[in-house]
Design an enzyme around this catalytic site. Structure first.
Site, PDB file in Angstrom:
ATOM      1  N   ARG A   1       0.891  -1.186  -0.130  1.00  0.00           N
ATOM      2  CA  ARG A   1      -0.029  -0.053  -0.045  1.00  0.00           C
ATOM      3  C   ARG A   1       0.808   1.185   0.022  1.00  0.00           C
ATOM      4  NH1 ARG A   1      -5.477  -1.710   2.250  1.00  0.00           N
ATOM      5  NH2 ARG A   1      -5.590  -3.897   1.093  1.00  0.00           N
TER       6      ARG A   1
ATOM      7  N   GLU B   1       0.809   4.155   0.777  1.00  0.00           N
ATOM      8  CA  GLU B   1      -0.001   5.424   1.644  1.00  0.00           C
ATOM      9  C   GLU B   1       1.101   5.826   2.610  1.00  0.00           C
ATOM     10  OE1 GLU B   1      -3.000   3.227   4.081  1.00  0.00           O
ATOM     11  OE2 GLU B   1      -3.322   2.004   2.080  1.00  0.00           O
TER      12      GLU B   1
ATOM     13  N   ARG C   1      -0.377   1.747  13.359  1.00  0.00           N
ATOM     14  CA  ARG C   1      -1.099   0.551  12.929  1.00  0.00           C
ATOM     15  C   ARG C   1      -0.902   0.543  11.190  1.00  0.00           C
ATOM     16  NH1 ARG C   1      -7.432   1.602  13.732  1.00  0.00           N
ATOM     17  NH2 ARG C   1      -6.989   3.981  14.228  1.00  0.00           N
TER      18      ARG C   1
ATOM     19  N   GLU D   1      -9.622  -1.575  13.771  1.00  0.00           N
ATOM     20  CA  GLU D   1     -10.012  -2.717  12.557  1.00  0.00           C
ATOM     21  C   GLU D   1      -8.916  -3.724  12.391  1.00  0.00           C
ATOM     22  OE1 GLU D   1     -10.379  -0.946   8.825  1.00  0.00           O
ATOM     23  OE2 GLU D   1      -9.656  -2.563   8.059  1.00  0.00           O
TER      24      GLU D   1
ATOM     25  N   SER E   1     -11.747  -6.784   7.361  1.00  0.00           N
ATOM     26  CA  SER E   1     -12.466  -6.195   6.523  1.00  0.00           C
ATOM     27  C   SER E   1     -13.197  -7.135   5.487  1.00  0.00           C
ATOM     28  CB  SER E   1     -11.932  -4.669   6.147  1.00  0.00           C
ATOM     29  OG  SER E   1     -12.449  -4.300   5.254  1.00  0.00           O
TER      30      SER E   1
ATOM     31  N   ARG F   1      -1.241  -7.088  11.984  1.00  0.00           N
ATOM     32  CA  ARG F   1      -2.141  -6.373  12.822  1.00  0.00           C
ATOM     33  C   ARG F   1      -2.717  -7.220  13.957  1.00  0.00           C
ATOM     34  NH1 ARG F   1      -6.128  -1.781  10.654  1.00  0.00           N
ATOM     35  NH2 ARG F   1      -4.444  -0.705   9.598  1.00  0.00           N
TER      36      ARG F   1
HETATM   37  P1  AMO Z   1      -8.662  -3.751   3.478  1.00  0.00           P
HETATM   38  O1  AMO Z   1      -7.951  -2.713   2.504  1.00  0.00           O
HETATM   39  O2  AMO Z   1      -9.462  -2.893   4.419  1.00  0.00           O
HETATM   40  O3  AMO Z   1      -9.514  -4.525   2.781  1.00  0.00           O
HETATM   41  O4  AMO Z   1      -7.549  -4.385   4.253  1.00  0.00           O
HETATM   42  C1  AMO Z   1      -7.916  -5.671   5.028  1.00  0.00           C
HETATM   43  C2  AMO Z   1      -7.067  -5.730   6.258  1.00  0.00           C
HETATM   44  O5  AMO Z   1      -5.719  -5.533   5.957  1.00  0.00           O
HETATM   45  C3  AMO Z   1      -5.283  -4.814   7.108  1.00  0.00           C
HETATM   46  N1  AMO Z   1      -4.643  -3.515   6.589  1.00  0.00           N
HETATM   47  C4  AMO Z   1      -3.187  -3.223   7.097  1.00  0.00           C
HETATM   48  N2  AMO Z   1      -2.460  -3.670   7.876  1.00  0.00           N
HETATM   49  C5  AMO Z   1      -1.048  -2.830   8.067  1.00  0.00           C
HETATM   50  N3  AMO Z   1      -0.874  -1.577   7.136  1.00  0.00           N
HETATM   51  C6  AMO Z   1      -1.854  -1.348   6.304  1.00  0.00           C
HETATM   52  N4  AMO Z   1      -1.448  -0.068   5.765  1.00  0.00           N
HETATM   53  C7  AMO Z   1      -3.244  -2.131   6.055  1.00  0.00           C
HETATM   54  N5  AMO Z   1      -3.976  -1.904   5.351  1.00  0.00           N
HETATM   55  C8  AMO Z   1      -5.049  -2.621   5.812  1.00  0.00           C
HETATM   56  C9  AMO Z   1      -6.202  -4.633   8.279  1.00  0.00           C
HETATM   57  C10 AMO Z   1      -7.511  -4.638   7.377  1.00  0.00           C
HETATM   58  O6  AMO Z   1      -8.594  -4.888   7.920  1.00  0.00           O
HETATM   59  N6  AMO Z   1      -9.739  -6.723  -0.352  1.00  0.00           N
HETATM   60  C11 AMO Z   1     -10.101  -6.097   1.023  1.00  0.00           C
HETATM   61  C12 AMO Z   1     -10.482  -7.257   1.931  1.00  0.00           C
HETATM   62  C13 AMO Z   1     -11.741  -8.147   1.388  1.00  0.00           C
HETATM   63  O7  AMO Z   1     -12.880  -7.446   1.322  1.00  0.00           O
HETATM   64  O8  AMO Z   1     -11.519  -9.484   1.156  1.00  0.00           O
HETATM   65  C14 AMO Z   1      -9.168  -5.336   1.495  1.00  0.00           C
HETATM   66  O9  AMO Z   1      -8.044  -5.136   1.169  1.00  0.00           O
HETATM   67  O10 AMO Z   1      -6.135  -5.377   9.071  1.00  0.00           O
END
Ligand code: AMO
Length: 436
Positions: free
Chosen positions: A212, A214, A220, A359, A362, A410
Site C-alpha cells: 500500500r 500510503e 497500525r 480494525e 474487513s 495487525r
Molecule cells: P482492507 O483494505 O480493509 O480490505 O484491508 C484488509 C485488512 O488488512 C489490514 N491492513 C493493513 N495492515 C497494515 N498496514 C496497512 N497499511 C493496512 N491496510 C490494511 C487490516 C485490514 O482490516 N480486499 C479487501 C478485503 C476483502 O474484502 O476481502 C481489503 O483489502 O487488518
C-alpha cells in the site's frame, strides 16, 4: 557429543552435556565466573570455577564478549538458590564466533532502545527471548489459521504480486518499471481470490505480502504487510462470511492459549475473554450509540480511529466483548465490487471486525451479477472495459460469494496488546523505511 538444548537440561542432571549458544551476560569474579548462556529455547546460568574448570577455558572467559557464540561442555547441577533451580558447571569452553564490542543496540530486558534503532539491528534485537516470543506466537497464529482454513475446505493459493490493476478504494499503488511498461505491486489479492472461486475451488485463501503506497505515519499502518485473505462461494449473505470469521477467531484465541502458553506468559499477555457470539452492529446503530456519547457522523461517513475506539468501549461495556462487527458500511466509503444491500442501496453488505478499538479485518459479499457489477464500476468512475480479466469472471458462471482480508501483523499486534505494529513485524516497511 550431541547438543543439549537449554530447555532439556533438567533431564540431564549430573551428566555431562554439550551446550551451544550466545553469551547473554558475563560476571567475572576472581575464583568464580558467571556466564548466562542463551539458545533458542531459553537461558541458563553456567559457572566456571578455578578449581574445576579447565585452566585454558577459565582464563579464556576473561577475554569473552557478550553475544559471542560459544560451546560449553559441562554438568548441570541442582542449585535451589539460582533463579533456574539448576546451573551448569563448566568443564571446557570453546569460542566459536567472537562478537565485536560495543553492541550497536542493547538487547537486554532492561533495554530502553527505541524501536527504530532496534529494527536497524533487528537480528540482535530478536536474540532477546521476549522479542523472539512475539515472532514465535506470530508463527503459531499463521499455523492455526492455516489449519482452520484447511479443515474448512479452503485451498491455499498463491497469486501474483506484480500486476496491472488495483481495486481497493483509498489504497494507493506502488508503480514498478516492468521492462519499460508500468506495473503495480499487488494492493490486495482481491481479483485473484474471486477468480478462483469462479475457477471452481469455491473456497480459497492466501497468506502473502500486500503493498500500500500510503504515506501513513501511524502505529497500525505499514506500506507492506502480510495479508490473510479468503474468499468463499455459494453464500447467502455477508453474515455467512462473518460466521466463518467468528469461528476462526475463536479457534485462534483458544488454540493459541494452549499452543503458545509459554510465550504468552513470558510476555505477560492478558487472556482475551470471548463472548458466546461477536456482537454485530450496523453502521447506523453504531453511529446512534456514538451520537449519544457526543460524536456525530454524516450518513455516508466512515468512522475515524477515535470513533472506532469509542464504539469498542461502548460494546465492551454493554456486551462484554472485546470484538465487534460493524456492518452495512456506506457505499461511498467502500470499493465498487461490494454488493449493495437490497433494502438500502446506500450501504453495502460489508463489515469490519474491530478488536479493542482497531480494525483487524474487513470483508463483504461481492457483486456477482455482471450488469450490476458494470454499473457499480461506472458509479465509482471506473471503466469496466479496462478491467477485462476481472469482468470476465462474471460472464461464465459465477456463484454468489464473499470474503474478507486481515493483516497478520495487525492481528499479532492486537492479540498481544502491542503499542506499535512494528513490534509484530520482523522488518517493517513504512514511508521512512526500506532497510534492512
Ligand atoms: P482492507 O483494505 O480493509 O480490505 O484491508 C484488509 C485488512 O488488512 C489490514 N491492513 C493493513 N495492515 C497494515 N498496514 C496497512 N497499511 C493496512 N491496510 C490494511 C487490516 C485490514 O482490516 N480486499 C479487501 C478485503 C476483502 O474484502 O476481502 C481489503 O483489502 O487488518
Amino acid at each position: 557429543m550431541k547438543r543439549t538444548l537449554i530447555k532439556d537440561l533438567k533431564e540431564h542432571l549430573n551428566k555431562e552435556v554439550l551446550l551451544q549458544g550466545w553469551i547473554e551476560e558475563l560476571r567475572n569474579l576472581s575464583k568464580i565466573k558467571f556466564l548466562i548462556l542463551r539458545d533458542r529455547t531459553g537461558n541458563m546460568q553456567t559457572i566456571a570455577l578455578k578449581a574445576e574448570t579447565d585452566a585454558d577455558s577459565f582464563s579464556l572467559i576473561d577475554s569473552l564478549t557478550k553475544e559471542s557464540v560459544v560451546e560449553i561442555m559441562g554438568t548441570p547441577k541442582e542449585n535451589k538458590t539460582s533463579h533456574w533451580g539448576i546451573e551448569v558447571l563448566i568443564k571446557k569452553l570453546v569460542v566459536i564466533s567472537k562478537s565485536a564490542t560495543p553492541l550497536p543496540v542493547d538487547n537486554t530486558d532492561k533495554s530502553q532502545t527505541h524501536i527504530e534503532k532496534r529494527i536497524d539491528h533487528r537480528f540482535l534485537d530478536t536474540r532477546n527471548l521476549k522479542v523472539q516470543a512475539i515472532f514465535k506466537i506470530r508463527s503459531k497464529i499463521a499455523r492455526i489459521i492455516t489449519c482452520f482454513f484447511d479443515e474448512n475446505g479452503f485451498t491455499n493459493i498463491n497469486t501474483p504480486k506484480l500486476t496491472t490493476i488495483g481495486v481497493e478504494s483509498g489504497a494507493e499503488l506502488f508503480i514498478v518499471d516492468y521492462f519499460g511498461k508500468p506495473a503495480y505491486l499487488a494492493q490486495s489479492p482481491q481479483i485473484y481470490k474471486q477468480m478462483f472461486v469462479a475457477g471452481g475451488f469455491e473456497r480459497v485463501y492466501e497468506i502473502a505480502p500486500v503493498f500500500r503506497a500510503e504515506k501513513s505515519h501511524t502505529v497500525r499502518h505499514l506500506t507492506e504487510f502480510t495479508g490473510v485473505d479468503f474468499e468463499m462461494g455459494f453464500i447467502n449473505d455477508h453474515h455467512e462470511v462473518m460466521d466463518l470469521i467468528e469461528s476462526m477467531f475463536f479457534d485462534l484465541v483458544r488454540n493459541l492459549e494452549k499452543e503458545a502458553a509459554v510465550e504468552l506468559e513470558l510476555l505477560g499477555v492478558v487472556k482475551h475473554t470471548l463472548p458466546s457470539k461477536i456482537p454485530r452492529l450496523t453502521m447506523e446503530e453504531a453511529k446512534k450509540l456514538l451520537l449519544a456519547k457526543g460524536k456525530k457522523y454524516a450518513a455516508d461517513e466512515d468512522l475515524d480511529p477515535e470513533g472506532e475506539k469509542l464504539i469498542s468501549e461502548i460494546v465492551k461495556e454493554r456486551y462484554k466483548s472485546e470484538f465487534v462487527f460493524i456492518t452495512l458500511f456506506p457505499w461511498a466509503v467502500k470499493p465498487f465490487y461490494q454488493m449493495k444491500d437490497e433494502k438500502n442501496k446506500k450501504v453495502t453488505k460489508s463489515f469490519d471486525l474491530l478488536l479493542n478499538g482497531v480494525e483487524i479485518c474487513s470483508g463483504s459479499q461481492r457483486e456477482h451479477r455482471l450488469e450490476v457489477w458494470r454499473q457499480q464500476a461506472k458509479e465509482k468512475s471506473l471503466d469496466p472495459e479496462a478491467m477485462k480479466e476481472y469482468m470476465e469472471l462474471f460472464q461464465y458462471g459465477m456463484p454468489p460469494h464473499g470474503g474478507a482480508g486481515f493483516g497478520l501483523d495487525r492481528i499479532t499486534q492486537r492479540l498481544l496488546g502491542l503499542d506499535n505494529i512494528r513490534e509484530a513485524v520482523l522488518l517493517p516497511r513504512d514511508p521512512e523505511r526500506l532497510r534492512p
